[in-house]
Design a protein around this motif. Structure first.
Motif, PDB file in Angstrom:
ATOM      1  N   ALA A 252      63.777  97.949  -5.510  1.00  0.00           N
ATOM      2  CA  ALA A 252      65.081  98.372  -4.982  1.00  0.00           C
ATOM      3  C   ALA A 252      65.110  98.228  -3.463  1.00  0.00           C
ATOM      4  O   ALA A 252      66.116  97.784  -2.898  1.00  0.00           O
ATOM      5  N   CYS A 253      64.011  98.610  -2.807  1.00  0.00           N
ATOM      6  CA  CYS A 253      63.953  98.441  -1.347  1.00  0.00           C
ATOM      7  C   CYS A 253      64.016  96.969  -0.963  1.00  0.00           C
ATOM      8  O   CYS A 253      64.669  96.605   0.024  1.00  0.00           O
ATOM      9  N   ASP A 254      63.352  96.112  -1.732  1.00  0.00           N
ATOM     10  CA  ASP A 254      63.432  94.673  -1.477  1.00  0.00           C
ATOM     11  C   ASP A 254      64.863  94.169  -1.635  1.00  0.00           C
ATOM     12  O   ASP A 254      65.344  93.368  -0.836  1.00  0.00           O
ATOM     13  N   GLY A 255      65.541  94.646  -2.663  1.00  0.00           N
ATOM     14  CA  GLY A 255      66.924  94.220  -2.896  1.00  0.00           C
ATOM     15  C   GLY A 255      67.863  94.665  -1.789  1.00  0.00           C
ATOM     16  O   GLY A 255      68.742  93.906  -1.367  1.00  0.00           O
ATOM     17  N   VAL A 256      67.697  95.887  -1.322  1.00  0.00           N
ATOM     18  CA  VAL A 256      68.558  96.378  -0.238  1.00  0.00           C
ATOM     19  C   VAL A 256      68.245  95.639   1.061  1.00  0.00           C
ATOM     20  O   VAL A 256      69.150  95.337   1.850  1.00  0.00           O
ATOM     21  N   ALA A 257      66.980  95.299   1.283  1.00  0.00           N
ATOM     22  CA  ALA A 257      66.621  94.564   2.497  1.00  0.00           C
ATOM     23  C   ALA A 257      67.214  93.160   2.491  1.00  0.00           C
ATOM     24  O   ALA A 257      67.610  92.634   3.533  1.00  0.00           O
ATOM     25  N   ARG A 258      67.302  92.558   1.317  1.00  0.00           N
ATOM     26  CA  ARG A 258      67.859  91.202   1.225  1.00  0.00           C
ATOM     27  C   ARG A 258      69.380  91.201   1.269  1.00  0.00           C
ATOM     28  O   ARG A 258      69.983  90.274   1.792  1.00  0.00           O
ATOM     29  N   ASN A 259      69.988  92.222   0.687  1.00  0.00           N
ATOM     30  CA  ASN A 259      71.441  92.267   0.626  1.00  0.00           C
ATOM     31  C   ASN A 259      71.904  93.706   0.891  1.00  0.00           C
ATOM     32  O   ASN A 259      72.130  94.471  -0.051  1.00  0.00           O
ATOM     33  N   PRO A 260      72.078  94.089   2.154  1.00  0.00           N
ATOM     34  CA  PRO A 260      72.466  95.475   2.469  1.00  0.00           C
ATOM     35  C   PRO A 260      73.838  95.860   1.913  1.00  0.00           C
ATOM     36  O   PRO A 260      74.094  97.042   1.683  1.00  0.00           O
ATOM     37  N   GLY A 261      74.678  94.895   1.665  1.00  0.00           N
ATOM     38  CA  GLY A 261      76.006  95.201   1.139  1.00  0.00           C
ATOM     39  C   GLY A 261      75.979  95.712  -0.290  1.00  0.00           C
ATOM     40  O   GLY A 261      76.906  96.388  -0.730  1.00  0.00           O
TER      41      GLY A 261
ATOM     42  N   SER B 181      73.784  97.835  -1.487  1.00  0.00           N
ATOM     43  CA  SER B 181      72.913  99.010  -1.550  1.00  0.00           C
ATOM     44  C   SER B 181      73.483 100.107  -2.455  1.00  0.00           C
ATOM     45  O   SER B 181      72.731 100.832  -3.095  1.00  0.00           O
ATOM     46  N   GLY B 182      74.801 100.239  -2.523  1.00  0.00           N
ATOM     47  CA  GLY B 182      75.402 101.268  -3.382  1.00  0.00           C
ATOM     48  C   GLY B 182      75.114 101.018  -4.851  1.00  0.00           C
ATOM     49  O   GLY B 182      74.713 101.940  -5.582  1.00  0.00           O
ATOM     50  N   LYS B 183      75.284  99.779  -5.297  1.00  0.00           N
ATOM     51  CA  LYS B 183      75.020  99.449  -6.706  1.00  0.00           C
ATOM     52  C   LYS B 183      73.530  99.537  -7.014  1.00  0.00           C
ATOM     53  O   LYS B 183      73.138 100.010  -8.092  1.00  0.00           O
ATOM     54  N   ILE B 184      72.718  99.077  -6.056  1.00  0.00           N
ATOM     55  CA  ILE B 184      71.271  99.120  -6.286  1.00  0.00           C
ATOM     56  C   ILE B 184      70.794 100.572  -6.361  1.00  0.00           C
ATOM     57  O   ILE B 184      69.987 100.925  -7.228  1.00  0.00           O
ATOM     58  N   THR B 185      71.309 101.425  -5.498  1.00  0.00           N
ATOM     59  CA  THR B 185      70.899 102.828  -5.496  1.00  0.00           C
ATOM     60  C   THR B 185      71.313 103.521  -6.791  1.00  0.00           C
ATOM     61  O   THR B 185      70.533 104.281  -7.380  1.00  0.00           O
ATOM     62  N   THR B 186      72.529 103.243  -7.252  1.00  0.00           N
ATOM     63  CA  THR B 186      72.998 103.848  -8.504  1.00  0.00           C
ATOM     64  C   THR B 186      72.124 103.419  -9.670  1.00  0.00           C
ATOM     65  O   THR B 186      71.699 104.248 -10.490  1.00  0.00           O
ATOM     66  N   THR B 187      71.836 102.136  -9.742  1.00  0.00           N
ATOM     67  CA  THR B 187      70.994 101.629 -10.821  1.00  0.00           C
ATOM     68  C   THR B 187      69.581 102.193 -10.716  1.00  0.00           C
ATOM     69  O   THR B 187      68.958 102.525 -11.732  1.00  0.00           O
ATOM     70  N   LEU B 188      69.090 102.331  -9.489  1.00  0.00           N
ATOM     71  CA  LEU B 188      67.754 102.884  -9.282  1.00  0.00           C
ATOM     72  C   LEU B 188      67.672 104.324  -9.762  1.00  0.00           C
ATOM     73  O   LEU B 188      66.718 104.708 -10.438  1.00  0.00           O
ATOM     74  N   ILE B 189      68.653 105.125  -9.426  1.00  0.00           N
ATOM     75  CA  ILE B 189      68.638 106.542  -9.833  1.00  0.00           C
ATOM     76  C   ILE B 189      68.661 106.664 -11.353  1.00  0.00           C
ATOM     77  O   ILE B 189      67.915 107.474 -11.942  1.00  0.00           O
ATOM     78  N   ILE B 190      69.487 105.871 -12.011  1.00  0.00           N
ATOM     79  CA  ILE B 190      69.547 105.906 -13.483  1.00  0.00           C
ATOM     80  C   ILE B 190      68.216 105.465 -14.076  1.00  0.00           C
ATOM     81  O   ILE B 190      67.692 106.080 -15.011  1.00  0.00           O
TER      82      ILE B 190
ATOM     83  N   GLN C 293      57.811 104.086 -11.540  1.00  0.00           N
ATOM     84  CA  GLN C 293      58.730 104.517 -10.485  1.00  0.00           C
ATOM     85  C   GLN C 293      58.405 103.838  -9.162  1.00  0.00           C
ATOM     86  O   GLN C 293      59.309 103.466  -8.409  1.00  0.00           O
ATOM     87  N   GLY C 294      57.139 103.664  -8.876  1.00  0.00           N
ATOM     88  CA  GLY C 294      56.760 102.978  -7.646  1.00  0.00           C
ATOM     89  C   GLY C 294      57.221 101.534  -7.627  1.00  0.00           C
ATOM     90  O   GLY C 294      57.738 101.040  -6.610  1.00  0.00           O
ATOM     91  N   LEU C 295      57.052 100.848  -8.751  1.00  0.00           N
ATOM     92  CA  LEU C 295      57.510  99.458  -8.823  1.00  0.00           C
ATOM     93  C   LEU C 295      59.032  99.371  -8.721  1.00  0.00           C
ATOM     94  O   LEU C 295      59.562  98.475  -8.049  1.00  0.00           O
ATOM     95  N   GLY C 296      59.719 100.281  -9.387  1.00  0.00           N
ATOM     96  CA  GLY C 296      61.184 100.274  -9.319  1.00  0.00           C
ATOM     97  C   GLY C 296      61.700 100.524  -7.918  1.00  0.00           C
ATOM     98  O   GLY C 296      62.616  99.843  -7.441  1.00  0.00           O
ATOM     99  N   LEU C 297      61.114 101.477  -7.247  1.00  0.00           N
ATOM    100  CA  LEU C 297      61.517 101.782  -5.876  1.00  0.00           C
ATOM    101  C   LEU C 297      61.200 100.621  -4.938  1.00  0.00           C
ATOM    102  O   LEU C 297      61.994 100.300  -4.049  1.00  0.00           O
ATOM    103  N   SER C 298      60.065  99.987  -5.149  1.00  0.00           N
ATOM    104  CA  SER C 298      59.692  98.835  -4.329  1.00  0.00           C
ATOM    105  C   SER C 298      60.700  97.697  -4.477  1.00  0.00           C
ATOM    106  O   SER C 298      61.141  97.111  -3.482  1.00  0.00           O
TER     107      SER C 298
END
Length: 113
Positions: free
Chosen positions: A66-75, A77-86, A59-64
């Protein structure tokens, strides 16, 4: 390599020493039954601890990432968050399965229930 061999030795001792005590029979059925129950409880707790450790790392690696992905591409974030939660739900289900397996071992030995 030396660290790996030392760790392997420690793990083998942790496994072998309790196993020797478990299979040593002094002739009394009551004593061996309590040994089996004690080692079943220890095994269930160790298994649950390893499962919790693995899922925590996952979970720590996945969250890390995901945060890197949102930081690189804020647009995105919705898809990344959905995939992260699943993904986190699936990772957490592994720990829940280990918990249920540990409860099954403990119930089979009639320790608590």
């Amino acid at each position: 390599m030396k660290r790996f061999m030392a760790l392997l030795f420690v793990v083998m001792m942790v496994v072998a020493v309790p196993a020797a005590a478990l299979y040593a029979n002094d002739g009394s059925a009551e004593g061996s039954s309590s040994n089996v129950k004690a080692f079943a409880a220890i095994g269930a707790l160790i298994g649950l601890g390893i499962a919790a450790l693995g899922t925590g790392i996952g979970q720590g690696l996945g969250l890390s990432k995901a945060c890197d992905g949102v930081a690189r591409n804020p647009g995105a974030s919705g898809k990344i968050t959905t995939t992260l939660i699943i993904g986190l739900a699936m990772i957490e289900s592994l720990c829940i399965y280990a918990f249920l397996l540990s409860l099954g071992v403990l119930m089979n030995q009639k320790l608590f229930f």
